[in-house]
Design an enzyme around this catalytic site. Structure first.
Site, short mmCIF file in Angstrom:
data_model
loop_
_atom_site.label_atom_id
_atom_site.label_comp_id
_atom_site.label_asym_id
_atom_site.label_seq_id
_atom_site.Cartn_x
_atom_site.Cartn_y
_atom_site.Cartn_z
N THR A 16 0.82 -1.21 0.00
CA THR A 16 0.00 0.00 0.00
C THR A 16 0.86 1.26 0.00
O THR A 16 0.68 2.16 -0.82
CB THR A 16 -0.93 0.00 1.22
OG1 THR A 16 -1.81 -1.13 1.14
CG2 THR A 16 -1.78 1.27 1.27
N GLY A 99 -1.74 -4.98 0.78
CA GLY A 99 -3.08 -5.13 1.33
C GLY A 99 -4.14 -4.40 0.54
O GLY A 99 -5.30 -4.83 0.50
N HIS A 506 -5.27 -5.73 10.30
CA HIS A 506 -4.89 -4.34 10.54
C HIS A 506 -3.64 -4.25 11.41
O HIS A 506 -3.53 -3.39 12.29
CB HIS A 506 -6.04 -3.58 11.21
CG HIS A 506 -7.25 -3.46 10.36
ND1 HIS A 506 -8.47 -3.02 10.85
CD2 HIS A 506 -7.47 -3.72 9.05
CE1 HIS A 506 -9.37 -3.02 9.87
NE2 HIS A 506 -8.78 -3.44 8.78
#
Length: 573
Positions: A16, A99, A506
């Site tokens: 990301t 992700g 997360h």
């Protein structure tokens, strides 16, 4: 002999943050940038349908897309009995976009207080007022304008209107209202408790990852940018206390990339492991592994955080399911709420309604309400157990090691039970049952003919007589006690949440931003690793505290802001 390549910036990890860094650092044409990604590339015109799909779980359970050997411990491990450590799969992306190429596409910023809290705790320059311009820079919000929203960024943000929701999602929204939740329209602009249509980084029912949004064809044609997919960084190259580049294994053999700056963007589990193997981390641990210490930083790998989650699922009436001919998106509505427990904070909990829980026939007829702790107190750690880069690090999340988190998940379970007991949910959902994200569920998530046949048979039976469905749900589908029994027995409820709390991918916090006098801090506010020259970290690992949000959008913001700081600092040299 290794080939040697020179550049200004080498980025370790095309996830990301890495894609954002590669795009922005090469934008002005002055700097030579090399992006190294251990997984495969996903060029804009050749993105696989499963990755573009608005329903993400098919791609998520494809072993080609993740670190297949990564295993973690979610629950606390007794110090006097380490043999009780239960290892589970924890899907971490291994392909371009990281992700953002596999997650649920929830574009959630969190709350202003999350970032003000960062600034109050040593992350100078990272308050809400200072990070908001970079949220805006990243996004192109097609629904909202004004001072809180961007209109020209590479990541489109939208919400699906309730007219297009399946009936299960609409019933969940009515249940929220019946339970006292306030209706909100913009979760990224109305920072209070309530329910809302979920904001997603998705346009025309297709995912937009950072690999798609930031590494378009024109970006890839820049002469000063090189992208090296299927290339694994084996070590950081050191000269005293300075990092001068990386060694890489590629399909064409080994290579050495010499760089003015090395930026590690390998995620909250692998970034600290890369630093530790280079001799940056807790000195005693590294010396025990025979690693020469170049910077004794106790915080490398500490402060590991996640959003511990728990669910209650139910069989959905046929006419309330997500229609195959309509859309693929399975999460349409969510809610923020405050637990009200000791040590709780405003909006310290989150809740989503899932109108589909799997790609297979059973998943199509089972819906779920899932809640997680938005602001967990529990902490874990990441520590390498070998200098060998092919050996995955030890990862212990320590979920619910702080009792305040136990209490909050119990509050969440009771709320889920109340929601299912509303007239709205009773009209569409049958026989609610507690659910856990077990290894068996993960195995069923893998797309295969065998799994399709097995779930087709079970789905046919679940749509049969109510007595048969109830029997199958309690003795085949679930492994746990009935909801009504848990609600009547606090010890049973506590045992369930302690054992079955799971993560939502997360992971964050293991190389946190902080001040020089913070022994747990790893990087300064511009991402520079303390005690080392030529090295930065930029990904979710630098978060001092996980925001009250899915981590994708905050990670993009971090990369945008750090790029601005890096370029500003380079201009002054």
């Amino acid at each position: 002999m290794s080939r040697i390549v020179q550049c200004d910036f080498v980025i370790v990890g095309g996830g990301t943050a890495g894609c954002v860094l590669a795009s922005r650092l090469s934008e002005n044409g002055r700097h030579r940038v090399i992006l190294v990604e251990s997984g495969r590339d996903t060029p804009p015109d050749r993105v696989e349908p499963a990755i573009l799909d608005s329903y993400p779980r098919v791609a998520y359970f494809n072993v080609r897309n993740v670190w297949a050997d990564l295993r973690v411990s979610l629950q606390p491990v007794p110090h006097n009995d380490p043999g009780k450590r239960q290892l589970r799969r924890y899907e971490q992306a291994r392909l371009m976009g990281g992700g953002s190429s596999l997650n649920d596409m929830q574009a959630n910023r969190g709350t202003p207080d999350d970032y003000d809290d960062w600034a109050r705790n040593g992350a100078t320059g990272w308050s809400w007022e200072e990070v908001l311009p970079f949220f805006r820079k990243a996004e192109r919000d097609v629904d909202f304008d004004g001072p809180l929203h961007g209109q020209s960024g590479p990541i489109p943000i939208r919400r699906i209107h309730s007219d297009c929701w399946p009936e299960f999602a609409r019933a969940a929204a009515r249940a929220f209202s019946e339970t006292g939740f306030k209706a909100l329209q913009d979760q990224n602009g109305e920072f209070e408790d309530g329910y809302f249509p979920v904001a997603i980084n998705n346009i025309y029912d297709r995912r937009v990852s950072t690999a798609i949004g930031y590494l378009g064809n024109s970006v890839r044609q820049r002469p000063n940018l090189e992208i090296w997919p299927n290339a694994t960084v084996t070590r950081l190259v050191t000269e005293g206390a300075r990092i001068v580049g990386v060694e890489v294994e590629t399909g064409q053999g080994p290579a050495r990339i010499m760089a003015g700056e090395t930026i590690v963007s390998a995620g909250a589990l692998h970034s600290p492991a890369i630093l530790q193997r280079a001799g940056i981390g807790p000195a005693r641990t590294l010396r025990a592994l025979g690693i020469e210490v170049i910077a004794d930083r106790a915080g490398v790998g500490r402060n590991l955080q996640e959003h511990p989650a728990i669910s209650i699922s139910a069989h959905i009436n046929h006419d309330a399911r997500l229609a195959r001919t309509n859309q693929r998106r399975h999460i349409h509505v969510a809610a923020r709420y405050s637990s009200g427990t000791a040590g709780g904070l405003p909006s310290d909990m989150y809740l989503v309604a899932m109108s589909k829980t799997g790609w297979h026939p059973v998943g199509e007829q089972i819906g779920s309400l899932m809640t997680w702790i938005n602001k967990a107190h529990s902490r874990g750690f990441v520590a390498i157990e070998s200098p060998d880069p092919s050996v995955e690090p030890r990862v212990e999340f320590g979920f619910l090691s702080d009792y305040r988190d136990v209490e909050r998940l119990k509050v969440g379970m009771r709320l889920l039970a109340r929601l299912y007991d509303t007239p709205a949910m009773k009209a569409v959902a049958n026989d609610p049952f507690p659910t856990s994200y077990s290894e068996r569920i993960r195995d069923l998530g893998i797309v295969s003919h065998k799994n399709y046949v097995l779930t087709r048979i079970l789905a046919t039976a679940l749509d049969g007589p109510a007595w048969l469905r109830r029997t199958l749900l309690r003795h085949v589908v679930t492994e746990d006690d009935p909801v009504e029994r848990m609600m009547a027995d606090d010890e049973l409820l506590e045992a369930f949440v302690r054992e079955k709390a799971h993560g939502v991918w997360h992971a964050s916090g293991t190389c946190k931003i902080g001040s020089a006098d913070d022994p747990e801090a790893v990087v300064d506010p511009s991402g520079r690793v303390m005690g080392v020259d030529g090295l930065r970290v930029c990904d979710a690992s630098v978060m001092p505290f996980t925001p009250r949000a899915n981590t994708n959008l905050p990670t993009i913001m971090i990369a945008e802001r750090m790029c601005a700081l890096i370029l500003q600092q380079n201009e002054k040299r």
